[in-house]
Design a protein around this motif. Structure first.
Motif, short mmCIF file in Angstrom:
data_model
loop_
_atom_site.label_atom_id
_atom_site.label_comp_id
_atom_site.label_asym_id
_atom_site.label_seq_id
_atom_site.Cartn_x
_atom_site.Cartn_y
_atom_site.Cartn_z
N LYS A 44 -31.21 -124.12 37.67
CA LYS A 44 -31.36 -123.67 36.29
C LYS A 44 -30.04 -123.79 35.53
O LYS A 44 -30.03 -124.08 34.33
N LEU A 68 -31.78 -127.44 27.93
CA LEU A 68 -33.08 -126.78 27.88
C LEU A 68 -32.89 -125.27 28.07
O LEU A 68 -33.33 -124.70 29.07
N THR A 125 -36.10 -122.71 28.79
CA THR A 125 -37.14 -123.01 29.75
C THR A 125 -37.38 -121.87 30.73
O THR A 125 -38.45 -121.76 31.30
N SER A 126 -36.40 -121.02 30.96
CA SER A 126 -36.55 -119.89 31.86
C SER A 126 -35.54 -118.82 31.50
O SER A 126 -34.57 -119.07 30.76
N SER A 179 -32.09 -119.90 32.76
CA SER A 179 -31.47 -120.88 31.87
C SER A 179 -30.95 -120.22 30.60
O SER A 179 -29.88 -120.56 30.09
#
Length: 213
Positions: free
Chosen positions: A125, A132, A135-136, A139
């Motif tokens: 991540k 990105l 995305t989570s 992250s």
């Protein structure tokens, strides 16, 4: 640790010139595979630092990963008390099993070994957070920077302490401690460290305490 030429002291007669070798991940502790070694394969492993077995089916020396590239790098090895088996610590490059799993014994894994898997997930991540970031949650943390990550470690540490003092059951403490460890792993990965660095430091302190007793 096997010192140079100590393999001459192994019991080669018990298993007709072969020694069973258990391969274990040097960092996670996961058992990766079982193979057999003869004197020649041990010598080649010593020379190349790539674990080499004697293949009973091929009837020749076989270096793990010689075709796939998924080698096993020798870190350390030990013989058992009867000198007729080996425990080898290695670092794998890619999946160990031909079924594309980390271990030939998949899904068998000790609970503590999952910590290493989690670190790899967190690290992945980190590598994508720059482009990105949403995305989570992991992250997003990396995109927020080290100050925010450190702040979360402090917050979760306080919440863990409060849970230990105030809770009547252990579930809340487990939840808060899990949050704390997760955020600590994120922080360590941000600083290009892993939990093994912490374990090594604790081992040093433990040994120093023994010397001072």
């Amino acid at each position: 640790m096997l010192i140079k030429n100590q393999h001459q002291q192994l019991n080669w007669t018990k298993n007709h010139g072969l020694i069973p070798a258990i391969i274990q991940h040097a960092e996670s502790g996961e058992v990766l595979m079982l193979g057999h070694m003869n004197k020649e394969s041990i010598i080649k492993t010593e020379q190349t630092k790539h674990i080499t077995f004697f293949s009973r089916s091929k009837n020749r020396l076989w270096t793990k990963g010689e075709k796939s590239g998924n080698i096993l790098k020798l870190i350390n090895w030990y013989s058992d008390c009867d000198q007729d088996a080996l425990l080898i610590f290695a670092l794998p490059h890619g999946p160990t099993c031909h079924n594309n799993t980390s271990s030939c014994f998949h899904p068998g894994i000790a609970e503590l070994s999952f910590l290493h898997q989690l670190e790899n997930i967190i690290s992945s991540k980190k590598n994508i957070s720059s482009y990105l970031p949403n995305t989570s949650y992991t992250s997003h943390l990396y995109a927020s920077g080290v100050k925010r990550i450190a702040q979360k470690v402090g917050e979760e540490g306080l919440e863990t302490a409060l849970a230990a003092i105030s809770c009547c059951n252990t579930k809340e403490l487990i939840n808060e401690a899990s949050d704390l460890i997760y955020h600590l792993l994120v922080l360590l990965q941000h600083k290009s460290l892993n939990f093994n660095a912490i374990i090594k430091e604790l081992k040093i302190r433990n040994n120093n305490n023994k010397l001072n007793q």
